[in-house]
Design a protein around this motif. Structure first.
Motif, PDB file in Angstrom:
ATOM      1  N   LEU A  49     -24.171  15.405 -49.196  1.00 52.70           N
ATOM      2  CA  LEU A  49     -25.327  15.132 -48.342  1.00 52.70           C
ATOM      3  C   LEU A  49     -26.241  16.348 -48.281  1.00 52.70           C
ATOM      4  CD1 LEU A  49     -26.778  13.183 -46.468  1.00 52.70           C
ATOM      5  CD2 LEU A  49     -25.387  14.057 -44.571  1.00 52.70           C
ATOM      6  N   TYR A  50     -25.675  17.534 -48.239  1.00 58.57           N
ATOM      7  CA  TYR A  50     -26.504  18.746 -48.206  1.00 58.57           C
ATOM      8  C   TYR A  50     -27.287  18.898 -49.503  1.00 58.57           C
ATOM      9  CZ  TYR A  50     -27.918  23.533 -47.229  1.00 58.57           C
ATOM     10  OH  TYR A  50     -28.669  24.671 -47.000  1.00 58.57           O
ATOM     11  N   ARG A  51     -26.662  18.489 -50.609  1.00 60.00           N
ATOM     12  CA  ARG A  51     -27.343  18.571 -51.898  1.00 60.00           C
ATOM     13  C   ARG A  51     -28.436  17.511 -52.024  1.00 60.00           C
ATOM     14  NH1 ARG A  51     -23.259  17.508 -55.120  1.00 60.00           N
ATOM     15  NH2 ARG A  51     -23.811  15.327 -55.485  1.00 60.00           N
ATOM     16  N   GLU A  52     -28.152  16.314 -51.584  1.00 62.57           N
ATOM     17  CA  GLU A  52     -29.095  15.204 -51.760  1.00 62.57           C
ATOM     18  C   GLU A  52     -30.147  15.133 -50.665  1.00 62.57           C
ATOM     19  OE1 GLU A  52     -29.273  13.395 -54.321  1.00 62.57           O
ATOM     20  OE2 GLU A  52     -27.365  13.688 -55.343  1.00 62.57           O
ATOM     21  N   GLN A  53     -29.772  15.555 -49.443  1.00 61.82           N
ATOM     22  CA  GLN A  53     -30.683  15.471 -48.282  1.00 61.82           C
ATOM     23  C   GLN A  53     -31.157  14.036 -48.040  1.00 61.82           C
ATOM     24  OE1 GLN A  53     -31.768  18.365 -46.292  1.00 61.82           O
ATOM     25  NE2 GLN A  53     -29.964  19.175 -47.347  1.00 61.82           N
ATOM     26  N   ASN A  54     -30.285  13.074 -48.389  1.00 59.84           N
ATOM     27  CA  ASN A  54     -30.675  11.668 -48.284  1.00 59.84           C
ATOM     28  C   ASN A  54     -29.411  10.819 -48.131  1.00 59.84           C
ATOM     29  OD1 ASN A  54     -31.195   8.905 -49.767  1.00 59.84           O
ATOM     30  ND2 ASN A  54     -33.211   9.646 -49.098  1.00 59.84           N
ATOM     31  N   ILE A  55     -29.383   9.974 -47.115  1.00 58.90           N
ATOM     32  CA  ILE A  55     -28.208   9.141 -46.843  1.00 58.90           C
ATOM     33  C   ILE A  55     -27.966   8.142 -47.981  1.00 58.90           C
ATOM     34  CG2 ILE A  55     -27.280   7.324 -45.358  1.00 58.90           C
ATOM     35  CD1 ILE A  55     -27.001   9.930 -44.016  1.00 58.90           C
ATOM     36  N   SER A  83     -21.932  24.847 -45.771  1.00 63.92           N
ATOM     37  CA  SER A  83     -21.562  26.024 -46.562  1.00 63.92           C
ATOM     38  C   SER A  83     -20.042  26.162 -46.649  1.00 63.92           C
ATOM     39  CB  SER A  83     -22.181  27.293 -45.959  1.00 63.92           C
ATOM     40  OG  SER A  83     -21.591  27.603 -44.708  1.00 63.92           O
ATOM     41  N   CYS A  84     -19.338  25.777 -45.598  1.00 67.98           N
ATOM     42  CA  CYS A  84     -17.870  25.811 -45.621  1.00 67.98           C
ATOM     43  C   CYS A  84     -17.312  24.758 -46.570  1.00 67.98           C
ATOM     44  CB  CYS A  84     -17.316  25.568 -44.218  1.00 67.98           C
ATOM     45  SG  CYS A  84     -17.629  26.901 -43.044  1.00 67.98           S
ATOM     46  N   ALA A  85     -18.052  23.661 -46.764  1.00 63.10           N
ATOM     47  CA  ALA A  85     -17.564  22.580 -47.625  1.00 63.10           C
ATOM     48  C   ALA A  85     -17.337  23.070 -49.051  1.00 63.10           C
ATOM     49  CB  ALA A  85     -18.555  21.421 -47.608  1.00 63.10           C
ATOM     50  N   ASP A  86     -18.259  23.872 -49.558  1.00 67.29           N
ATOM     51  CA  ASP A  86     -18.089  24.404 -50.914  1.00 67.29           C
ATOM     52  C   ASP A  86     -16.795  25.204 -51.020  1.00 67.29           C
ATOM     53  OD1 ASP A  86     -20.495  23.310 -51.716  1.00 67.29           O
ATOM     54  OD2 ASP A  86     -21.647  25.112 -51.270  1.00 67.29           O
ATOM     55  N   GLU A  87     -16.562  26.060 -50.032  1.00 61.79           N
ATOM     56  CA  GLU A  87     -15.371  26.909 -50.036  1.00 61.79           C
ATOM     57  C   GLU A  87     -14.095  26.079 -49.902  1.00 61.79           C
ATOM     58  OE1 GLU A  87     -13.385  30.441 -47.242  1.00 61.79           O
ATOM     59  OE2 GLU A  87     -15.497  29.886 -47.017  1.00 61.79           O
ATOM     60  N   MET A  88     -14.113  25.089 -49.021  1.00 60.96           N
ATOM     61  CA  MET A  88     -12.931  24.272 -48.791  1.00 60.96           C
ATOM     62  C   MET A  88     -12.593  23.425 -50.013  1.00 60.96           C
ATOM     63  SD  MET A  88     -11.700  24.963 -45.804  1.00 60.96           S
ATOM     64  CE  MET A  88     -10.616  23.558 -45.581  1.00 60.96           C
ATOM     65  N   LEU A  89     -13.594  22.818 -50.631  1.00 58.43           N
ATOM     66  CA  LEU A  89     -13.346  21.966 -51.795  1.00 58.43           C
ATOM     67  C   LEU A  89     -12.849  22.787 -52.983  1.00 58.43           C
ATOM     68  CD1 LEU A  89     -16.400  19.549 -51.510  1.00 58.43           C
ATOM     69  CD2 LEU A  89     -13.989  18.985 -51.138  1.00 58.43           C
ATOM     70  N   LEU A  90     -13.410  23.991 -53.149  1.00 57.17           N
ATOM     71  CA  LEU A  90     -12.942  24.862 -54.222  1.00 57.17           C
ATOM     72  C   LEU A  90     -11.492  25.266 -53.982  1.00 57.17           C
ATOM     73  CD1 LEU A  90     -13.436  26.567 -56.751  1.00 57.17           C
ATOM     74  CD2 LEU A  90     -14.333  28.378 -55.263  1.00 57.17           C
ATOM     75  N   ARG A  91     -11.174  25.584 -52.740  1.00 58.20           N
ATOM     76  CA  ARG A  91      -9.800  25.983 -52.405  1.00 58.20           C
ATOM     77  C   ARG A  91      -8.821  24.829 -52.640  1.00 58.20           C
ATOM     78  NH1 ARG A  91      -5.976  29.512 -52.736  1.00 58.20           N
ATOM     79  NH2 ARG A  91      -4.478  29.456 -51.016  1.00 58.20           N
ATOM     80  N   LEU A  92      -9.180  23.636 -52.214  1.00 57.89           N
ATOM     81  CA  LEU A  92      -8.318  22.477 -52.400  1.00 57.89           C
ATOM     82  C   LEU A  92      -8.124  22.156 -53.882  1.00 57.89           C
ATOM     83  CD1 LEU A  92      -9.674  20.195 -49.527  1.00 57.89           C
ATOM     84  CD2 LEU A  92      -7.374  21.156 -49.676  1.00 57.89           C
ATOM     85  N   ARG A  93      -9.199  22.296 -54.668  1.00 62.46           N
ATOM     86  CA  ARG A  93      -9.089  22.029 -56.106  1.00 62.46           C
ATOM     87  C   ARG A  93      -8.164  23.037 -56.774  1.00 62.46           C
ATOM     88  NH1 ARG A  93     -14.466  22.499 -58.273  1.00 62.46           N
ATOM     89  NH2 ARG A  93     -13.917  24.601 -58.928  1.00 62.46           N
ATOM     90  N   LYS A  94      -8.273  24.298 -56.368  1.00 59.23           N
ATOM     91  CA  LYS A  94      -7.407  25.320 -56.943  1.00 59.23           C
ATOM     92  C   LYS A  94      -5.944  25.065 -56.593  1.00 59.23           C
ATOM     93  CE  LYS A  94     -10.583  29.227 -57.442  1.00 59.23           C
ATOM     94  NZ  LYS A  94     -10.863  30.637 -57.061  1.00 59.23           N
ATOM     95  N   ARG A 140     -12.351  13.987 -48.240  1.00 57.47           N
ATOM     96  CA  ARG A 140     -13.593  13.222 -48.446  1.00 57.47           C
ATOM     97  C   ARG A 140     -14.690  13.634 -47.465  1.00 57.47           C
ATOM     98  NH1 ARG A 140     -12.963   7.080 -46.029  1.00 57.47           N
ATOM     99  NH2 ARG A 140     -12.055   7.652 -44.018  1.00 57.47           N
ATOM    100  N   ASP A 141     -14.291  14.126 -46.261  1.00 59.64           N
ATOM    101  CA  ASP A 141     -15.292  14.561 -45.292  1.00 59.64           C
ATOM    102  C   ASP A 141     -16.031  15.806 -45.783  1.00 59.64           C
ATOM    103  OD1 ASP A 141     -14.614  12.504 -43.568  1.00 59.64           O
ATOM    104  OD2 ASP A 141     -13.087  13.701 -42.549  1.00 59.64           O
ATOM    105  N   TRP A 142     -15.281  16.745 -46.351  1.00 59.03           N
ATOM    106  CA  TRP A 142     -15.925  17.928 -46.924  1.00 59.03           C
ATOM    107  C   TRP A 142     -16.817  17.523 -48.099  1.00 59.03           C
ATOM    108  CZ3 TRP A 142     -16.073  21.802 -43.875  1.00 59.03           C
ATOM    109  CH2 TRP A 142     -14.995  22.146 -43.068  1.00 59.03           C
ATOM    110  N   PHE A 187     -30.463  19.231 -41.733  1.00 57.36           N
ATOM    111  CA  PHE A 187     -29.242  19.786 -41.170  1.00 57.36           C
ATOM    112  C   PHE A 187     -29.565  20.700 -39.996  1.00 57.36           C
ATOM    113  CE2 PHE A 187     -27.301  18.030 -44.806  1.00 57.36           C
ATOM    114  CZ  PHE A 187     -25.923  18.090 -44.667  1.00 57.36           C
ATOM    115  N   THR A 188     -28.790  20.563 -38.948  1.00 57.93           N
ATOM    116  CA  THR A 188     -28.879  21.493 -37.817  1.00 57.93           C
ATOM    117  C   THR A 188     -28.232  22.814 -38.243  1.00 57.93           C
ATOM    118  OG1 THR A 188     -26.731  20.822 -36.938  1.00 57.93           O
ATOM    119  CG2 THR A 188     -28.667  19.542 -36.224  1.00 57.93           C
ATOM    120  N   PRO A 189     -28.418  23.888 -37.472  1.00 52.17           N
ATOM    121  CA  PRO A 189     -27.738  25.153 -37.803  1.00 52.17           C
ATOM    122  C   PRO A 189     -26.224  24.986 -37.921  1.00 52.17           C
ATOM    123  CG  PRO A 189     -29.441  25.548 -36.188  1.00 52.17           C
ATOM    124  CD  PRO A 189     -29.363  24.057 -36.350  1.00 52.17           C
ATOM    125  N   GLU A 190     -25.638  24.167 -37.027  1.00 52.81           N
ATOM    126  CA  GLU A 190     -24.198  23.918 -37.108  1.00 52.81           C
ATOM    127  C   GLU A 190     -23.856  23.152 -38.389  1.00 52.81           C
ATOM    128  OE1 GLU A 190     -25.437  24.123 -32.803  1.00 52.81           O
ATOM    129  OE2 GLU A 190     -26.148  23.113 -34.616  1.00 52.81           O
TER     130      GLU A 190
END
Length: 290
Positions: free
Chosen positions: A12-18, A66-77, A4-6, A57-60
């Motif tokens: 949040l990155y997509r919406e840019q709004n809490i 960007s890692c969230a997309d990769e992690m969620l795709l990996r977990l779904r697979k 759920r954190d990913w 978003f800060t640089p970090e």
């Protein structure tokens, strides 16, 4: 980091709004803010900064998003692979479908497929063909149905082709079209480019747009009521009675055709439900041309 954190970072990155993110994830704003603080504590960095117009978003934070997309795709697979390790064809089949195909073709196909494979469930996302194409490319869906000649290098199946026609309530002379009211509608860029190119090849003046509507079906209804002519794919016009259809033709005097394709990644055929669906579609007897 939990799943759920990913998902929180991705949304949040997509919406840019809490507020919108919390609503999308069915969380309260305090719960969402608390999770963000926990993520920041875990990595020891600030992820977002709040502003009057949303979050930044800060640089970090950009990197973690960007890692969230990769992690969620990996977990779904991983989940899909485990679900497909048994002998029975089951699991959730994710489909991206163009608006027209979803309305006219998909319900009957899914009904027939469900009769053969009752344990398979569906998640269907509809939209413009360009968006469906992107969803297949990004592996957000297993299979995509798109209309138009997109450049797809992986698994694909041509389902059928249809003519693009001038549609009117009363007979019209093609030479008179620039002076007649035309009903336009929102469509995908490839079809719009095809029609615009045909028009530019045949007329020196722009069309006389008398009305603009949101959908091809609405456009067809307006034509059926004598409010103007339209340029529509034949299958849209076929559902209307007592309309005159004239196929538009290219410079070689051949009918201008629009193709409907099924796209998928061949690697996804390792999943039993995807392989079963692709095989099912290959057996379907679509008319080659309309």
């Amino acid at each position: 980091m939990e799943y759920r954190d990913w998902s929180i970072l991705q949304t949040l990155y997509r919406e840019q709004n809490i507020t919108r993110t919390a609503k999308s994830l069915y969380l309260s704003q305090p719960a969402l803010t608390k999770r963000l603080r926990q993520i920041e504590k875990e990595f020891g960095v600030q992820i977002v900064q709040r502003g009057r117009r949303g979050v930044h978003f800060t640089p970090e934070g950009e990197y973690l998003a960007s890692c969230a997309d990769e992690m969620l795709l990996r977990l779904r697979k991983i989940k899909e692979h485990v679900a497909n390790m048994g002998e029975q064809v089951s699991g959730t089949l994710r489909l991206g479908v163009s608006n027209y195909f979803a309305h006219y073709k998909l319900p009957g196909l899914l009904k027939l497929f469900k009769q053969e494979y009752p344990l398979v469930e569906f998640k269907v996302v509809t939209g413009w063909s360009k968006d469906v194409y992107q969803s297949v490319y990004n592996q957000d869906v297993h299979v995509g149905f798109v209309r138009g000649n997109y450049n797809w290098p992986d698994g694909k199946l041509l389902l059928f082709e249809e003519s693009v026609c001038i549609v009117s309530k009363d007979p019209v002379d093609v030479a008179d079209l620039p002076s007649l009211p035309r009903i336009d509608y929102k469509t995908d860029p490839l079809l719009q480019a095809l029609v615009d190119s045909w028009w530019a090849e045949n007329y020196s003046s722009p069309p006389r747009i008398g009305m603009e509507v949101d959908k091809a079906d609405t456009c067809g209804e307006m034509v059926a009521n004598g409010l103007g002519y339209a340029i529509l794919p034949r299958l849209v016009a076929n559902g209307k009675q007592n309309l005159y259809l004239i196929e538009i033709k290219d410079a070689a005097n051949k009918p201008v055709k629009r193709s409907t394709w099924m796209f998928y990644h061949k690697a996804s055929l390792e999943l039993q439900n995807v392989r079963a669906f692709v095989n099912f579609m290959q057996r379907m007897d679509f008319p080659h041309s309309y």
